[in-house]
Design a protein around this motif. Structure first.
Motif, PDB file in Angstrom:
ATOM      1  N   SER A 216      27.985  17.547  -1.647  1.00 13.51           N
ATOM      2  CA  SER A 216      28.188  18.235  -0.375  1.00 13.51           C
ATOM      3  C   SER A 216      27.328  17.586   0.699  1.00 13.51           C
ATOM      4  O   SER A 216      26.185  17.196   0.441  1.00 13.51           O
ATOM      5  CB  SER A 216      27.807  19.717  -0.528  1.00 13.51           C
ATOM      6  N   ASP A 217      27.852  17.496   1.886  1.00 17.02           N
ATOM      7  CA  ASP A 217      27.203  16.809   2.999  1.00 17.02           C
ATOM      8  C   ASP A 217      25.777  17.319   3.237  1.00 17.02           C
ATOM      9  O   ASP A 217      25.536  18.523   3.321  1.00 17.02           O
ATOM     10  CB  ASP A 217      28.044  17.027   4.267  1.00 17.02           C
ATOM     11  N   ASP A 218      24.834  16.366   3.360  1.00 16.42           N
ATOM     12  CA  ASP A 218      23.428  16.679   3.654  1.00 16.42           C
ATOM     13  C   ASP A 218      22.839  17.680   2.673  1.00 16.42           C
ATOM     14  O   ASP A 218      21.987  18.503   3.038  1.00 16.42           O
ATOM     15  CB  ASP A 218      23.275  17.205   5.083  1.00 16.42           C
ATOM     16  N   CYS A 219      23.254  17.625   1.417  1.00 17.22           N
ATOM     17  CA  CYS A 219      22.791  18.587   0.424  1.00 17.22           C
ATOM     18  C   CYS A 219      21.370  18.271  -0.010  1.00 17.22           C
ATOM     19  O   CYS A 219      20.845  17.177   0.191  1.00 17.22           O
ATOM     20  CB  CYS A 219      23.717  18.583  -0.786  1.00 17.22           C
ATOM     21  N   TRP A 220      20.764  19.252  -0.653  1.00 10.97           N
ATOM     22  CA  TRP A 220      19.493  19.065  -1.352  1.00 10.97           C
ATOM     23  C   TRP A 220      19.547  19.939  -2.602  1.00 10.97           C
ATOM     24  O   TRP A 220      19.945  21.080  -2.571  1.00 10.97           O
ATOM     25  CB  TRP A 220      18.298  19.412  -0.468  1.00 10.97           C
ATOM     26  N   ARG A 221      19.243  19.336  -3.739  1.00  6.93           N
ATOM     27  CA  ARG A 221      19.388  20.011  -5.034  1.00  6.93           C
ATOM     28  C   ARG A 221      20.812  20.567  -5.151  1.00  6.93           C
ATOM     29  O   ARG A 221      21.775  19.822  -5.044  1.00  6.93           O
ATOM     30  CB  ARG A 221      18.303  21.074  -5.201  1.00  6.93           C
ATOM     31  N   ASP A 222      20.941  21.887  -5.377  1.00  4.13           N
ATOM     32  CA  ASP A 222      22.282  22.471  -5.509  1.00  4.13           C
ATOM     33  C   ASP A 222      22.631  23.311  -4.284  1.00  4.13           C
ATOM     34  O   ASP A 222      23.377  24.278  -4.378  1.00  4.13           O
ATOM     35  CB  ASP A 222      22.389  23.319  -6.775  1.00  4.13           C
ATOM     36  N   VAL A 223      22.111  22.908  -3.133  1.00  2.66           N
ATOM     37  CA  VAL A 223      22.291  23.672  -1.903  1.00  2.66           C
ATOM     38  C   VAL A 223      23.078  22.844  -0.887  1.00  2.66           C
ATOM     39  O   VAL A 223      22.719  21.704  -0.590  1.00  2.66           O
ATOM     40  CB  VAL A 223      20.938  24.086  -1.295  1.00  2.66           C
ATOM     41  N   ALA A 224      24.163  23.429  -0.366  1.00  7.85           N
ATOM     42  CA  ALA A 224      24.971  22.795   0.671  1.00  7.85           C
ATOM     43  C   ALA A 224      24.445  23.179   2.055  1.00  7.85           C
ATOM     44  O   ALA A 224      23.554  24.030   2.188  1.00  7.85           O
ATOM     45  CB  ALA A 224      26.431  23.225   0.522  1.00  7.85           C
ATOM     46  N   THR A 225      25.014  22.569   3.095  1.00  9.01           N
ATOM     47  CA  THR A 225      24.518  22.817   4.455  1.00  9.01           C
ATOM     48  C   THR A 225      25.635  23.085   5.466  1.00  9.01           C
ATOM     49  O   THR A 225      25.407  23.003   6.667  1.00  9.01           O
ATOM     50  CB  THR A 225      23.683  21.617   4.956  1.00  9.01           C
ATOM     51  N   TYR A 226      26.859  23.392   5.001  1.00  3.00           N
ATOM     52  CA  TYR A 226      27.956  23.624   5.942  1.00  3.00           C
ATOM     53  C   TYR A 226      27.657  24.753   6.919  1.00  3.00           C
ATOM     54  O   TYR A 226      28.057  24.714   8.077  1.00  3.00           O
ATOM     55  CB  TYR A 226      29.242  23.989   5.189  1.00  3.00           C
ATOM     56  N   GLU A 227      26.964  25.789   6.451  1.00  8.67           N
ATOM     57  CA  GLU A 227      26.729  26.977   7.267  1.00  8.67           C
ATOM     58  C   GLU A 227      25.554  26.800   8.219  1.00  8.67           C
ATOM     59  O   GLU A 227      25.300  27.665   9.063  1.00  8.67           O
ATOM     60  CB  GLU A 227      26.482  28.186   6.367  1.00  8.67           C
ATOM     61  N   ASP A 228      24.827  25.707   8.097  1.00 14.22           N
ATOM     62  CA  ASP A 228      23.685  25.435   8.978  1.00 14.22           C
ATOM     63  C   ASP A 228      22.736  26.619   9.087  1.00 14.22           C
ATOM     64  O   ASP A 228      22.279  26.992  10.171  1.00 14.22           O
ATOM     65  CB  ASP A 228      24.167  25.008  10.374  1.00 14.22           C
ATOM     66  N   GLY A 229      22.444  27.216   7.952  1.00 13.66           N
ATOM     67  CA  GLY A 229      21.451  28.272   7.912  1.00 13.66           C
ATOM     68  C   GLY A 229      21.975  29.680   8.141  1.00 13.66           C
ATOM     69  O   GLY A 229      21.209  30.644   8.070  1.00 13.66           O
ATOM     70  N   LYS A 230      23.258  29.819   8.415  1.00 11.83           N
ATOM     71  CA  LYS A 230      23.788  31.174   8.628  1.00 11.83           C
ATOM     72  C   LYS A 230      23.705  32.001   7.359  1.00 11.83           C
ATOM     73  O   LYS A 230      23.445  33.206   7.400  1.00 11.83           O
ATOM     74  CB  LYS A 230      25.246  31.109   9.105  1.00 11.83           C
ATOM     75  N   ARG A 231      23.951  31.357   6.225  1.00 13.44           N
ATOM     76  CA  ARG A 231      23.978  32.057   4.939  1.00 13.44           C
ATOM     77  C   ARG A 231      23.413  31.136   3.853  1.00 13.44           C
ATOM     78  O   ARG A 231      23.370  29.913   4.027  1.00 13.44           O
ATOM     79  CB  ARG A 231      25.418  32.461   4.568  1.00 13.44           C
ATOM     80  N   ASP A 232      23.015  31.745   2.766  1.00 11.38           N
ATOM     81  CA  ASP A 232      22.534  30.972   1.620  1.00 11.38           C
ATOM     82  C   ASP A 232      23.705  30.190   1.012  1.00 11.38           C
ATOM     83  O   ASP A 232      24.767  30.749   0.746  1.00 11.38           O
ATOM     84  CB  ASP A 232      21.941  31.923   0.581  1.00 11.38           C
ATOM     85  N   GLU A 233      23.506  28.890   0.802  1.00 12.21           N
ATOM     86  CA  GLU A 233      24.560  28.052   0.238  1.00 12.21           C
ATOM     87  C   GLU A 233      24.148  27.436  -1.094  1.00 12.21           C
ATOM     88  O   GLU A 233      24.562  26.329  -1.419  1.00 12.21           O
ATOM     89  CB  GLU A 233      24.953  26.960   1.230  1.00 12.21           C
ATOM     90  N   THR A 234      23.359  28.138  -1.852  1.00 13.31           N
ATOM     91  CA  THR A 234      23.067  27.694  -3.208  1.00 13.31           C
ATOM     92  C   THR A 234      24.341  27.804  -4.034  1.00 13.31           C
ATOM     93  O   THR A 234      24.935  28.877  -4.135  1.00 13.31           O
ATOM     94  CB  THR A 234      21.958  28.553  -3.834  1.00 13.31           C
ATOM     95  N   GLN A 235      24.780  26.674  -4.617  1.00 14.75           N
ATOM     96  CA  GLN A 235      26.094  26.623  -5.276  1.00 14.75           C
ATOM     97  C   GLN A 235      25.975  25.868  -6.594  1.00 14.75           C
ATOM     98  O   GLN A 235      26.428  24.733  -6.729  1.00 14.75           O
ATOM     99  CB  GLN A 235      27.115  25.955  -4.338  1.00 14.75           C
TER     100      GLN A 235
END
Length: 737
Positions: free
Chosen positions: A290-309
């Motif tokens: 996923s774009d600009d990810c770190w570990r198992d976390v995505a960044t599509y929401e730009d901080g609006k919601r937790d994106e641990t996936q």
């Protein structure tokens, strides 16, 4: 890589501040995928099948078989082994495990077999993708291989693949390889791979630095449109829906989605030809998950919601391990059991290779263990990140730098500011809900962020823009501190001032303070196990050259606009990092890592990196680094140009001239260690490793050519579009040849 987007500025001054908005590229258009008709399939099979052959017959066609739509590949070559890959597709037996036969020979006509009719099985559970580790091979030897599938009494054979093992440890031989990155498929053509094969270089291997696939079907913020190339999911209902209206797209989520990405990309004949000719050594970056990810976390929401996936991360890893010829299970020999290969958080794709006396190659993993970006995407711009007590611990020059009114703040929870806080909370709630948050989500966020120390530079702008100018708070006597707005953050839930276009000098101070307060955990890119492996391997290697593969660039990309007096807004006359998703985002760790290598006496270190869609040669902290251009993904210059145009800057505006038109000059003027910059070309780099020097040649094609399909044109036309730039790496420096 990155997505560019923005929000409305607080006031008109923001049209020429470091917080300007980045626009979206036009939406991609897709042509429907057309499968072969039954008649076409029959004709194709008839043309590529060996009828009535005995096991000793080896009649082949150069086009392979339609039962192998992704052809074949090899990877991770070592002196005595290599991993071979294939995928077989028989729609009539889709749910069955399919038997295959593998032949490996030292001759192209398979007259000298070292693996003779090895029976293997492509499992339906792995989408009939198969990896076989062939061992007991000879060092520095070229091998030919093929897979055969028998159906209805007829044998169907792949094209012939060629691979090469590594030289034995200690062999005094030169090594030649290519490295490349970022091959977005949508609307773009793999002319760079066609050119590499056309060159016919005698390469030992090809390094691919990540973004082998892109997880989206048309993210308009960075992906192209048109060109007749698209990605479609066979199970779109399982994908993640992103964007709205004309900016809507899907992101891979299920295992089927991720497999579709690899099957689509590997259907390209030019990429197939490169895999058929050379073994690949591959790592991943962000878009494999996923774009600009770190570990198992995505960044599509730009901080609006937790994106641990976690499940999505495992799906992405499963497809990668099925389709990429590497062995993380450390198989002794034979079929690699993909199910036994470790998954996040125990993933281990970092590994090293020894190529004779002169090369130790370390392949690192930048994404699986790294922490979050230092500036949260949902950070409230006015929130103070370093208060007066922290700033008082800094050296005197740094304290002086923060003494101005711009850094004044107040505690908004003080009873004197009850009305001020209510207004700020009301504005925040309105902005948060406009960004798509529910009432409950907005209420939770406002409670987290609109409290405590807040920067007057920001909140006074909010009061003025909201029609409450009378509430502006004077700076006289207020304490001084650094807020997120001072690092470039001007709006909620965006990447500007968090992952991109960050004020360098304030960010560096913030990063250093966090690094010290967390004992380095805030910038622990590699994680403990990889860090130990990296340091031990680098310090104990006796090879002439120690080359480190990093998916993201180590070249410092700084825009120094401090002396640009033709930019009227003084807030723009600062130094900016273009991207802190790459190593510029961990400046303390980067400096510690490179200086530690030098202190431990590690010589002839060279970093090889990608991700940023541009070509760079630089020396960072006395350590040379090379950054490859993208194979196809949009160049950094084209993306920045669209961004500034969308933000209202005409091509003649000073900011546009510095950031886009003259980007290379601005970067070189701003980065003393930058020896070469090309921000608008695609291509690859060929590296020649010798005992006393390394030569690196950039093979570059203009960005405008990537939307053209040269595979159906005369080869000389493609050749004429490429230029070459060669650099010599020697004595910890890089210079043009």
């Amino acid at each position: 890589m990155f997505r560019l987007e923005g929000e409305a500025p607080l006031d008109s001054r923001a049209r020429e501040t470091p917080f300007t908005c980045f626009p979206l590229e036009p939406i991609a258009l897709f042509n429907p995928f057309k499968r072969r008709t039954f008649l076409q399939a029959v004709v194709a099979v008839a043309a590529t099948t060996t009828f009535g052959c005995s096991d000793d017959e080896t009649s082949l066609t150069s086009d392979g078989s339609p039962y192998f739509p992704q052809s074949l590949a090899s990877g991770d070559p070592r002196p005595d082994s290599v991993v071979l890959w294939v995928r077989v597709e028989d729609t009539a037996r889709a749910g069955e495990d399919l038997p295959l036969r593998l032949d490996v020979s030292t001759t192209e006509d398979f007259s000298s077999l070292v693996v003779d009719k090895l029976e293997v099985t492509a499992l339906a559970a792995h989408d009939h993708a198969l990896k076989v580790k062939v061992t007991r091979l000879s060092p520095r030897t070229t091998y030919y291989y093929r897979f055969t599938y028998e159906q209805g009494g007829q044998k169907h054979t792949t094209r012939v693949g060629r691979t090469r093992t590594a030289p034995a440890a200690g062999d005094d031989v030169p090594v030649k390889f290519a490295f490349a990155s970022c091959q977005d498929f949508i609307g773009r053509y793999y002319n760079a791979w066609q050119r590499l094969v056309q060159l016919g270089e005698d390469l030992d291997f090809v390094v691919f630095l990540g973004d082998y696939v892109y997880e989206t079907t048309g993210d308009t913020s960075f992906q192209s449109s048109g060109g007749g190339r698209s990605v479609r999911f066979s199970e779109p209902q399982g994908a993640l829906a992103q964007g709205t209206g004309v900016t809507a797209f899907l992101a891979a989520n299920t295992l089927s989605n991720y497999r579709d990405l690899y099957k689509t990309v590997r259907s390209d004949r030019q990429l197939q030809a490169a895999h058929e000719r050379y073994p690949f050594i591959i790592t991943w970056d962000d878009h494999e998950f996923s774009d600009d990810c770190w570990r198992d976390v995505a960044t599509y929401e730009d901080g609006k919601r937790d994106e641990t996936q976690l499940e999505r991360k495992h799906n992405a890893e499963q497809a990668f391990l099925e389709f990429i010829p590497l062995d993380t299970a450390q198989t002794s020999e034979g079929v690699v059991n993909v199910d036994s290969e470790p998954r996040f958080p125990s993933t281990r794709i970092f590994r090293d290779f020894e190529y004779g006396r002169h090369l130790k190659l370390l392949v690192t993993d930048y994404r699986s263990y790294r922490p979050d970006h230092l500036i949260p995407e949902d950070a409230y711009p006015g929130a103070v990140a370093l208060d007066a007590a922290v700033l008082a611990t800094l050296p005197a020059p740094a304290q002086q730098a923060f003494s101005g009114d711009t850094f004044a703040y107040v505690n908004i929870d003080d009873p004197a500011y009850v009305q001020h806080k209510q207004v700020l909370q009301g504005v925040y709630l309105s902005q948060a809900k406009a960004a798509g948050l529910t009432d409950a989500e907005a209420a939770q966020k406002v409670g987290t962020w609109v409290k405590g120390p807040l920067a007057l530079f920001y909140v006074n702008q909010v009061f003025k823009a909201a029609g409450f100018g009378a509430l502006e708070i004077p700076t006289t006597g207020a304490p001084r501190g650094m807020a997120y707005v001072h690092m470039g953050k001007s709006a909620l839930f965006n990447i500007q001032g968090s992952r991109y276009v960050v004020v360098k000098d304030t960010f560096d101070v913030f990063a250093a303070v966090k690094y010290g307060a967390t004992a380095g955990e805030s910038e622990n890119v590699f994680g403990p196990e990889q860090e130990t492996w990296f340091n031990q391997t680098m310090t104990t290697a006796t090879n002439t050259w120690k080359m480190v593969v990093s998916s993201t660039s180590l070249s410092a990309l700084i825009w120094d606009l401090r002396a640009k007096t033709d930019i009227y807004d003084p807030t723009l006359r600062q130094r900016f990092y273009f991207s802190v998703d790459q190593w510029d985002g961990f400046p303390t760790k980067k400096k510690v890592m490179l200086n530690t290598l030098k202190a431990k006496g590690v010589t002839n270190t060279l970093f090889l990196s990608g991700d940023i869609h541009a070509s760079f040669a630089s020396v960072e902290e006395g350590v040379p680094t090379l950054t490859a251009p993208a194979i196809t993904s949009g160049s950094i210059k084209s993306l920045a140009g669209l961004a500034l145009l969308g933000a209202g800057y005409a091509p003649g505006a000073p900011v546009y001239q510095y950031a886009v038109t003259n980007m290379e000059k601005t970067l070189q003027d701003s980065n003393p260690g930058l020896r070469f910059a090309d921000a608008d070309s695609h291509g690859f780099v060929v590296v020649e490793v010798k005992a006393d020097e390394t030569l690196a040649t950039f093979h570059l094609i203009p960005a405008g050519e990537v939307s053209k399909d040269y595979s159906k044109r005369d080869g000389s036309e493609l050749e004429s579009k490429f230029t070459a730039r060669t650099f010599r790496v020697k004595n910890s420096d890089i210079q043009p040849v």
